[in-house]
Design a protein around this motif. Structure first.
Motif, PDB file in Angstrom:
ATOM      1  N   TRP A 160       0.847  -1.196   0.000  1.00 14.90           N
ATOM      2  CA  TRP A 160       0.000   0.000   0.000  1.00 14.90           C
ATOM      3  C   TRP A 160       0.881   1.245   0.000  1.00 14.90           C
ATOM      4  O   TRP A 160       2.063   1.199   0.386  1.00 14.90           O
ATOM      5  N   SER A 161       0.313   2.356  -0.435  1.00 17.64           N
ATOM      6  CA  SER A 161       1.031   3.622  -0.394  1.00 17.64           C
ATOM      7  C   SER A 161       0.953   4.214   1.008  1.00 17.64           C
ATOM      8  O   SER A 161      -0.019   4.010   1.739  1.00 17.64           O
ATOM      9  N   ALA A 162       1.993   4.955   1.399  1.00 20.79           N
ATOM     10  CA  ALA A 162       2.120   5.436   2.765  1.00 20.79           C
ATOM     11  C   ALA A 162       1.062   6.479   3.115  1.00 20.79           C
ATOM     12  O   ALA A 162       0.594   7.234   2.255  1.00 20.79           O
ATOM     13  N   ALA A 163       0.707   6.520   4.383  1.00 22.97           N
ATOM     14  CA  ALA A 163      -0.136   7.590   4.914  1.00 22.97           C
ATOM     15  C   ALA A 163       0.747   8.794   5.240  1.00 22.97           C
ATOM     16  O   ALA A 163       1.986   8.700   5.264  1.00 22.97           O
ATOM     17  N   THR A 164       0.126   9.916   5.510  1.00 17.20           N
ATOM     18  CA  THR A 164       0.857  11.121   5.892  1.00 17.20           C
ATOM     19  C   THR A 164       0.394  11.598   7.267  1.00 17.20           C
ATOM     20  O   THR A 164      -0.734  11.325   7.688  1.00 17.20           O
ATOM     21  N   ASP A 165       1.287  12.314   7.968  1.00 12.97           N
ATOM     22  CA  ASP A 165       0.959  12.843   9.289  1.00 12.97           C
ATOM     23  C   ASP A 165       1.892  14.001   9.600  1.00 12.97           C
ATOM     24  O   ASP A 165       3.060  14.001   9.179  1.00 12.97           O
ATOM     25  N   ASP A 166       1.422  14.997  10.343  1.00 16.71           N
ATOM     26  CA  ASP A 166       2.242  16.180  10.620  1.00 16.71           C
ATOM     27  C   ASP A 166       3.409  15.892  11.541  1.00 16.71           C
ATOM     28  O   ASP A 166       4.388  16.652  11.574  1.00 16.71           O
ATOM     29  N   HIS A 167       3.366  14.787  12.301  1.00 18.59           N
ATOM     30  CA  HIS A 167       4.480  14.432  13.175  1.00 18.59           C
ATOM     31  C   HIS A 167       5.111  13.088  12.811  1.00 18.59           C
ATOM     32  O   HIS A 167       5.959  12.606  13.552  1.00 18.59           O
ATOM     33  N   GLY A 168       4.680  12.472  11.721  1.00 17.60           N
ATOM     34  CA  GLY A 168       5.300  11.239  11.267  1.00 17.60           C
ATOM     35  C   GLY A 168       4.491   9.991  11.583  1.00 17.60           C
ATOM     36  O   GLY A 168       3.719   9.949  12.539  1.00 17.60           O
ATOM     37  N   ILE A 169       4.663   8.954  10.760  1.00 19.20           N
ATOM     38  CA  ILE A 169       3.978   7.672  10.907  1.00 19.20           C
ATOM     39  C   ILE A 169       4.845   6.716  11.714  1.00 19.20           C
ATOM     40  O   ILE A 169       6.035   6.547  11.433  1.00 19.20           O
ATOM     41  N   LYS A 170       4.246   6.101  12.710  1.00 12.03           N
ATOM     42  CA  LYS A 170       4.953   5.131  13.549  1.00 12.03           C
ATOM     43  C   LYS A 170       4.886   3.732  12.954  1.00 12.03           C
ATOM     44  O   LYS A 170       5.894   3.049  12.801  1.00 12.03           O
ATOM     45  N   ASN A 171       3.656   3.257  12.611  1.00 15.64           N
ATOM     46  CA  ASN A 171       3.496   1.927  12.030  1.00 15.64           C
ATOM     47  C   ASN A 171       2.103   1.799  11.433  1.00 15.64           C
ATOM     48  O   ASN A 171       1.329   2.760  11.416  1.00 15.64           O
ATOM     49  N   TYR A 172       1.784   0.600  10.939  1.00 14.69           N
ATOM     50  CA  TYR A 172       0.499   0.338  10.296  1.00 14.69           C
ATOM     51  C   TYR A 172      -0.128  -0.918  10.880  1.00 14.69           C
ATOM     52  O   TYR A 172       0.560  -1.932  11.095  1.00 14.69           O
ATOM     53  N   ASP A 173      -1.426  -0.860  11.137  1.00 17.96           N
ATOM     54  CA  ASP A 173      -2.190  -2.051  11.490  1.00 17.96           C
ATOM     55  C   ASP A 173      -2.774  -2.655  10.222  1.00 17.96           C
ATOM     56  O   ASP A 173      -3.398  -1.949   9.424  1.00 17.96           O
ATOM     57  N   VAL A 174      -2.589  -3.953  10.021  1.00 14.92           N
ATOM     58  CA  VAL A 174      -3.176  -4.678   8.895  1.00 14.92           C
ATOM     59  C   VAL A 174      -4.397  -5.423   9.405  1.00 14.92           C
ATOM     60  O   VAL A 174      -4.304  -6.208  10.363  1.00 14.92           O
ATOM     61  N   LEU A 175      -5.555  -5.161   8.811  1.00 12.93           N
ATOM     62  CA  LEU A 175      -6.802  -5.779   9.244  1.00 12.93           C
ATOM     63  C   LEU A 175      -7.291  -6.779   8.205  1.00 12.93           C
ATOM     64  O   LEU A 175      -7.340  -6.466   7.010  1.00 12.93           O
ATOM     65  N   ARG A 176      -7.611  -7.971   8.654  1.00  8.45           N
ATOM     66  CA  ARG A 176      -8.206  -8.995   7.790  1.00  8.45           C
ATOM     67  C   ARG A 176      -9.619  -9.248   8.259  1.00  8.45           C
ATOM     68  O   ARG A 176      -9.843  -9.587   9.427  1.00  8.45           O
TER      69      ARG A 176
END
Length: 632
Positions: free
Chosen positions: A180-196
């Motif tokens: 997937w393409s990255a998300a954006t955030d004003d203070h930075g992305i820590k990680n991603y949760d993958v949901l099935r």
């Protein structure tokens, strides 16, 4: 209007009135994040700090769904919480849940209820509400327990954006790779949760993940959610559907789909309002044995408003909390889980019966008035429907869309003048938007009379974009004609003395075939209820009456499960049973007449059959069994 529930009305399907939903608030559920991080410690609890986050979860133009989340960021428990904020003039809170909300003018106050006031360190609680007005303004001047809501920790920090919709590759019998393409955030992305299928299966720091340990020949749905350095989660991405390779037939019918139906469709309607007065829930499909004998479920109904698809009954659909005894898997809902209601129960049913496909049906007798406006801009209608059906909260639940327009370029509850090609334009737009991996179907009239409703629209042209039609071959006759003559409401064919030529299943199917609709795209309709008159002295059809026979929920109509005992069949006419008991006269289908109708459908080369609706059957599903056995 029925006395059963304010969400319900009666209408004619084949030529006049049957059962469709009147529902409550609509939500065009798009995840639209709104602003304000807030929060702080109560002065009386100096060791406790907290934040409160406001999120506008969806917006449907004249209203919206909002949510506040209180998070304890301190080291001691928070014993209670009160949030206060201002809304712009004209914006307010309608109905709220999990909090007590009051206001003075445009100043709003929300207090915890008894069971969610205590918030442990690091824990969060949320409450939601349906907002009124445009909802365009943010909440301002927020305080939490009397102090500034920002807590002095992360001022102005916003939740991360939604990641891009995942793509799937390297799919095997037991694994699939997601990117997937990255998300954006004003203070930075820590990680991603993958949901099935709506549940988190992994948390990763990159933008790829390979899910292993899957089952061969099985459908899955994946979404992704970003988490920023302040541990805020953003909206969920769009969903990607994955079907693992391998599997096999497994049911002995040789068609490879595992459903045991030999390729014939056996579809039933499940109504959102049935969970109220009827106390009929998704679990009943399992306990009755019906889930093992069907191929598809149409969930009825979503609304059509302003030319768009909208929610029908938000409480029944996705908010109603299920106790363990009424839940498909015996597990109770929790107050903070992201999806509840019938949608979550359907998800659980599909996990137990992976062959079942679920479509969301929009319209019906009561809500067909919106299709005329939809036909003026088919692309916008299709876009709204896709966004709602594929909402990340429940995208894995639905395998497509069904529209029930009663009737294109003809009269039902209201009269439509959108033209004979309107249905074709609408279905073409839906197919373009939903693509080939989703089902797109329609419920249509069975009026086979000369110059009748089938003649008024291009059903053959529309069929080119559809997987099939549910031909509503029932409700041809009923006690809306209070004095009779008595007649079977679902005649398979014509007979001497039938009140209206062309009002029978065989004539309707023949006319649709003659128009150019392939037989394989036609499903025969069965009603799991009877229609009846009172004041009748004649046993055979054609007798006079004085009005509608008494019914449990509405005069003139009764479930099969009641009639089989209260007024057993005394004869058969045109492939449908009838019963004369006392002064009441009823017509309805029985296991025997359904068996004959299924044989007829197979002989005609039809794609299968469908029925309205599950709750009319017996607790052991004897009508569903008759359809299943007859189609095989």
């Amino acid at each position: 209007m029925s006395t059963e529930t304010p969400r319900r009305t009666r209408f004619r399907l084949g030529s006049g009135t049957a059962t469709r939903s009147r529902a409550v608030a609509g939500l065009t559920a798009l995840l639209l994040p709104l602003a304000a991080m807030v929060g702080m410690a109560s002065p009386a609890e100096a060791a406790t700090s907290a934040t409160a986050t406001y999120l506008k979860k969806s917006d449907w133009g004249t209203g919206f769904e909002g949510q506040w989340t209180v998070k304890n960021t301190g080291t001691t428990a928070l014993s209670s919480w009160t949030i206060e904020w201002d809304f712009p003039s004209g914006t307010g809170v309608g109905s709220a849940w999990d909090a007590t909300v009051t206001h003075t003018g445009d100043h709003w106050t929300a207090k915890n209820v008894g069971w969610n006031g205590t918030v442990a360190p690091g824990a969060s609680v949320s409450f939601g509400f349906n907002g009124t007005g445009s909802g365009s303004g943010a909440a301002t001047n927020c305080t939490l327990n009397g102090a500034s809501c920002d807590g002095g920790s992360v001022p102005g920090d916003e939740a991360p954006s939604a990641p891009g919709t995942p793509t799937a590759s390297d799919i095997t019998d037991t694994s699939a790779k997601l990117s997937w393409s990255a998300a954006t955030d004003d203070h930075g992305i820590k990680n991603y949760d993958v949901l099935r299928d709506g549940a988190v299966v992994a948390t990763v720091t990159g933008t790829t993940y390979t899910n292993t340990g899957l089952t061969a020949g099985t459908d899955y749905s994946y979404t992704v959610q970003a988490r920023d350095t302040a541990d805020q989660t953003g909206p969920v991405s769009g969903a990607v559907k994955v079907h693992t390779t391998g599997g096999g037939d497994g049911d002995g019918d040789g068609d490879g789909d595992g459903d045991g139906n030999g390729g014939n469709i056996n579809l039933g309607y499940f109504t959102d309002w049935g969970v109220y007065g009827r106390d009929y829930h998704v679990k009943n499909l399992d306990t009755s044995g019906s889930a093992a004998k069907i191929t598809h479920i149409n969930y009825a109904f979503g609304n059509v408003q302003g030319g768009k698809c909208t929610i029908g009954d938000s409480y029944a659909d996705y908010d109603m909390a299920y106790t363990a005894d009424k839940s498909v898997d015996g597990v109770a809902d929790t107050w903070d889980q992201p999806l509840r209601g019938s949608f979550n129960q359907l998800r659980k049913l599909k996990a137990k019966y992976p062959n079942i496909k679920v479509l969301w049906s929009f319209g019906g007798w009561t809500w067909s008035g919106g299709f005329g406006q939809a036909a003026q801009n088919p692309a916008a209608f299709a876009e709204s429907c896709y966004n709602l059906v594929e909402d990340p909260r429940w995208a894995d639940v639905f395998d497509g869309i069904d529209i029930d327009w009663e009737y294109p370029n003809a009269c039902g509850l209201t009269c439509d003048t959108s033209g004979p090609d309107a249905l074709k334009k609408l279905t073409s737009a839906l197919r373009t938007k939903f693509g080939s991996n989703n089902l797109v179907t329609a419920a249509i009239t069975a009026d086979g009379s000369a110059g009748g409703k089938i003649d008024l629209a291009d059903y053959a042209g529309a069929a080119q974009s559809l997987d099939w039609y549910n031909v509503m071959t029932y409700d041809f006759f009923g006690a809306w004609d209070a004095k009779g003559p008595t007649a079977p409401h679902s005649p398979l064919n014509s007979y001497s003395g039938i009140p209206q030529d062309g009002f029978n299943s065989a004539d309707a199917i023949a006319k649709l075939k003659a128009q150019g609709v392939p037989a394989s795209k036609l499903l025969l309709g069965i009603g799991f209820y009877g229609r009846g008159w009172t004041g009748v002295t004649q046993d055979a059809p054609g007798g006079t009456a004085t009005g509608a026979a008494p019914g449990t929920y509405e005069a003139g109509i009764e479930d099969y499960k009641v009639l089989k005992n209260s007024c057993p069949a005394t004869g058969t006419i045109a492939g449908t049973a009838y019963a004369h008991c006392g002064t009441n006269w009823w017509s309805y289908d029985t296991p025997a007449t359904i068996t004959s109708k299924m044989a007829w459908a197979k002989n005609q080369g039809l794609g299968g059959a469908f029925f309205w609706e599950f709750s009319g059957d017996t607790s052991n599903g004897e009508l569903v069994s008759a359809m299943h056995n007859g189609l095989n």
